[in-house]
Design a protein around this motif. Structure first.
Motif, PDB file in Angstrom:
ATOM      1  N   GLY A   1      16.557  69.982  83.799  1.00 48.95           N
ATOM      2  CA  GLY A   1      16.371  70.822  82.604  1.00 48.95           C
ATOM      3  C   GLY A   1      15.098  70.288  81.673  1.00 48.95           C
ATOM      4  O   GLY A   1      14.673  68.986  82.123  1.00 48.95           O
ATOM      5  N   LYS A   2      14.817  70.694  80.572  1.00 49.68           N
ATOM      6  CA  LYS A   2      13.383  70.139  80.022  1.00 49.68           C
ATOM      7  C   LYS A   2      13.880  68.613  79.449  1.00 49.68           C
ATOM      8  O   LYS A   2      13.095  67.671  79.622  1.00 49.68           O
ATOM      9  N   ASP A   3      15.185  68.325  79.034  1.00 51.25           N
ATOM     10  CA  ASP A   3      15.469  67.130  78.154  1.00 51.25           C
ATOM     11  C   ASP A   3      16.864  66.522  78.980  1.00 51.25           C
ATOM     12  O   ASP A   3      17.223  65.747  78.619  1.00 51.25           O
ATOM     13  N   GLN A   4      17.131  67.050  80.089  1.00 53.09           N
ATOM     14  CA  GLN A   4      18.360  66.717  80.566  1.00 53.09           C
ATOM     15  C   GLN A   4      18.313  66.954  82.074  1.00 53.09           C
ATOM     16  O   GLN A   4      17.576  67.502  82.818  1.00 53.09           O
ATOM     17  N   LEU A   5      19.096  66.026  82.797  1.00 55.22           N
ATOM     18  CA  LEU A   5      19.138  65.899  84.306  1.00 55.22           C
ATOM     19  C   LEU A   5      20.567  66.003  84.802  1.00 55.22           C
ATOM     20  O   LEU A   5      21.267  65.173  84.175  1.00 55.22           O
ATOM     21  N   GLU A   6      21.015  66.578  85.714  1.00 59.13           N
ATOM     22  CA  GLU A   6      22.441  66.442  86.176  1.00 59.13           C
ATOM     23  C   GLU A   6      22.233  66.077  87.674  1.00 59.13           C
ATOM     24  O   GLU A   6      21.466  66.524  88.414  1.00 59.13           O
ATOM     25  N   THR A   7      22.830  65.076  88.278  1.00 59.53           N
ATOM     26  CA  THR A   7      22.630  64.530  89.730  1.00 59.53           C
ATOM     27  C   THR A   7      24.018  64.585  90.100  1.00 59.53           C
ATOM     28  O   THR A   7      24.967  64.230  89.567  1.00 59.53           O
ATOM     29  N   ARG A   8      24.388  64.994  91.388  1.00 58.14           N
ATOM     30  CA  ARG A   8      25.202  64.819  92.082  1.00 58.14           C
ATOM     31  C   ARG A   8      25.215  64.386  93.558  1.00 58.14           C
ATOM     32  O   ARG A   8      24.357  64.932  94.420  1.00 58.14           O
ATOM     33  N   GLY A   9      26.078  63.326  93.918  1.00 55.14           N
ATOM     34  CA  GLY A   9      25.688  62.677  95.120  1.00 55.14           C
ATOM     35  C   GLY A   9      26.968  62.725  95.822  1.00 55.14           C
ATOM     36  O   GLY A   9      27.853  62.710  95.217  1.00 55.14           O
ATOM     37  N   CYS A  10      26.783  62.747  97.188  1.00 57.09           N
ATOM     38  CA  CYS A  10      27.989  63.041  98.049  1.00 57.09           C
ATOM     39  C   CYS A  10      28.059  62.062  99.240  1.00 57.09           C
ATOM     40  O   CYS A  10      27.032  61.892  99.892  1.00 57.09           O
ATOM     41  N   ILE A  11      29.105  61.464  99.541  1.00 54.94           N
ATOM     42  CA  ILE A  11      29.097  60.829 101.081  1.00 54.94           C
ATOM     43  C   ILE A  11      30.046  61.363 101.713  1.00 54.94           C
ATOM     44  O   ILE A  11      30.897  62.125 101.634  1.00 54.94           O
ATOM     45  N   LEU A  12      30.330  60.937 103.034  1.00 62.54           N
ATOM     46  CA  LEU A  12      31.503  61.322 104.030  1.00 62.54           C
ATOM     47  C   LEU A  12      31.391  62.737 104.083  1.00 62.54           C
ATOM     48  O   LEU A  12      32.282  63.416 104.032  1.00 62.54           O
ATOM     49  N   GLY A  13      30.325  63.510 104.172  1.00 67.52           N
ATOM     50  CA  GLY A  13      30.012  64.919 104.372  1.00 67.52           C
ATOM     51  C   GLY A  13      30.717  65.870 103.348  1.00 67.52           C
ATOM     52  O   GLY A  13      31.210  66.746 103.467  1.00 67.52           O
ATOM     53  N   GLY A  14      30.366  64.864 102.203  1.00 63.91           N
ATOM     54  CA  GLY A  14      30.902  65.875 100.905  1.00 63.91           C
ATOM     55  C   GLY A  14      32.449  65.586 100.353  1.00 63.91           C
ATOM     56  O   GLY A  14      32.895  66.163  99.410  1.00 63.91           O
ATOM     57  N   LEU A  15      32.950  64.626 100.932  1.00 65.35           N
ATOM     58  CA  LEU A  15      34.550  64.466 100.600  1.00 65.35           C
ATOM     59  C   LEU A  15      34.634  63.698  99.519  1.00 65.35           C
ATOM     60  O   LEU A  15      35.587  63.728  98.670  1.00 65.35           O
ATOM     61  N   ILE A  16      33.569  62.899  99.185  1.00 71.12           N
ATOM     62  CA  ILE A  16      33.440  62.012  97.811  1.00 71.12           C
ATOM     63  C   ILE A  16      32.272  62.220  97.433  1.00 71.12           C
ATOM     64  O   ILE A  16      31.261  61.819  97.879  1.00 71.12           O
ATOM     65  N   CYS A  17      32.366  62.848  96.090  1.00 69.73           N
ATOM     66  CA  CYS A  17      31.028  63.023  95.246  1.00 69.73           C
ATOM     67  C   CYS A  17      31.304  62.521  93.890  1.00 69.73           C
ATOM     68  O   CYS A  17      32.485  62.311  93.280  1.00 69.73           O
ATOM     69  N   ARG A  18      29.970  62.406  93.222  1.00 71.92           N
ATOM     70  CA  ARG A  18      30.149  61.920  91.633  1.00 71.92           C
ATOM     71  C   ARG A  18      28.873  62.923  91.289  1.00 71.92           C
ATOM     72  O   ARG A  18      27.773  62.980  91.792  1.00 71.92           O
ATOM     73  N   SER A  19      29.223  63.356  89.926  1.00 74.12           N
ATOM     74  CA  SER A  19      28.145  63.707  89.014  1.00 74.12           C
ATOM     75  C   SER A  19      27.777  62.956  88.100  1.00 74.12           C
ATOM     76  O   SER A  19      28.552  62.264  87.476  1.00 74.12           O
ATOM     77  N   VAL A  20      26.531  63.090  87.531  1.00 70.06           N
ATOM     78  CA  VAL A  20      26.068  61.981  86.431  1.00 70.06           C
ATOM     79  C   VAL A  20      25.085  62.822  85.681  1.00 70.06           C
ATOM     80  O   VAL A  20      24.356  63.506  86.082  1.00 70.06           O
ATOM     81  N   SER A  21      25.359  62.784  84.292  1.00 73.74           N
ATOM     82  CA  SER A  21      24.461  63.381  83.275  1.00 73.74           C
ATOM     83  C   SER A  21      23.262  62.452  82.894  1.00 73.74           C
ATOM     84  O   SER A  21      23.740  61.203  82.820  1.00 73.74           O
ATOM     85  N   TRP A  22      22.099  62.728  82.892  1.00 79.32           N
ATOM     86  CA  TRP A  22      20.911  61.955  82.230  1.00 79.32           C
ATOM     87  C   TRP A  22      20.248  62.667  81.020  1.00 79.32           C
ATOM     88  O   TRP A  22      20.125  63.961  80.965  1.00 79.32           O
ATOM     89  N   SER A  23      19.752  62.030  80.171  1.00 76.98           N
ATOM     90  CA  SER A  23      18.689  62.495  79.323  1.00 76.98           C
ATOM     91  C   SER A  23      17.428  62.017  79.163  1.00 76.98           C
ATOM     92  O   SER A  23      17.251  60.822  79.458  1.00 76.98           O
ATOM     93  N   ARG A  24      16.519  62.767  78.997  1.00 78.87           N
ATOM     94  CA  ARG A  24      15.032  62.391  79.197  1.00 78.87           C
ATOM     95  C   ARG A  24      14.668  61.591  77.950  1.00 78.87           C
ATOM     96  O   ARG A  24      15.176  61.752  76.747  1.00 78.87           O
TER      97      ARG A  24
END
Length: 132
Positions: free
Chosen positions: A107-130
């Motif tokens: 987004g303009k001032d925000q970012l959301e990341t989602r990373g996964c391992i093991l073919g998507g079995l373990i995932c985590r989302s993180v929010s960021w601000s610019r």
């Protein structure tokens, strides 16, 4: 296993690295993740910038290093635009020699990341601000 999913995006964010890709900034209409971002938990600040033919996210500041993160840690991202605000692909963490699947919503001032391992079995989302 991982307290966080990737240094930059505390993304510990999965199969082999995707083919070499042009940075998102070089493609018209691509989401623009470049700049400095603060992680939502207040424990990290990263710079996302082009590096060679990929995108790098580098830790500029880490508050609590007990989770193994350090200033200078980086992720090498091979991402392609999925739509007007989303990039997807892989993230390689050279400090841990791990590759993750990665999805980044910009987004303009925000970012959301989602990373996964093991073919998507373990995932985590993180929010960021610019920051800049």
């Amino acid at each position: 296993m991982h307290r966080r999913l990737a240094p930059v995006l505390v993304l510990a964010l999965a199969p082999a690295l995707a083919a070499t890709l042009v940075p998102a900034s070089a493609r018209a209409g691509s989401p623009d993740p470049f700049g400095v971002w603060n992680r939502g938990d207040g424990n990290a600040r990263v710079r996302i910038a082009p590096c060679d033919d990929k995108i790098c996210a580098v830790n500029l500041w880490i508050g609590d290093t007990s989770g193994g993160e350090a200033v200078g840690d980086r992720l090498v991202l091979a991402l392609q635009p999925q739509d007007a605000d989303t990039l997807a692909g892989t993230a390689y963490d050279p400090q841990r020699d791990l590759t993750y699947s990665m999805r980044m919503t910009v987004g303009k001032d925000q970012l959301e990341t989602r990373g996964c391992i093991l073919g998507g079995l373990i995932c985590r989302s993180v929010s960021w601000s610019r920051v800049e």
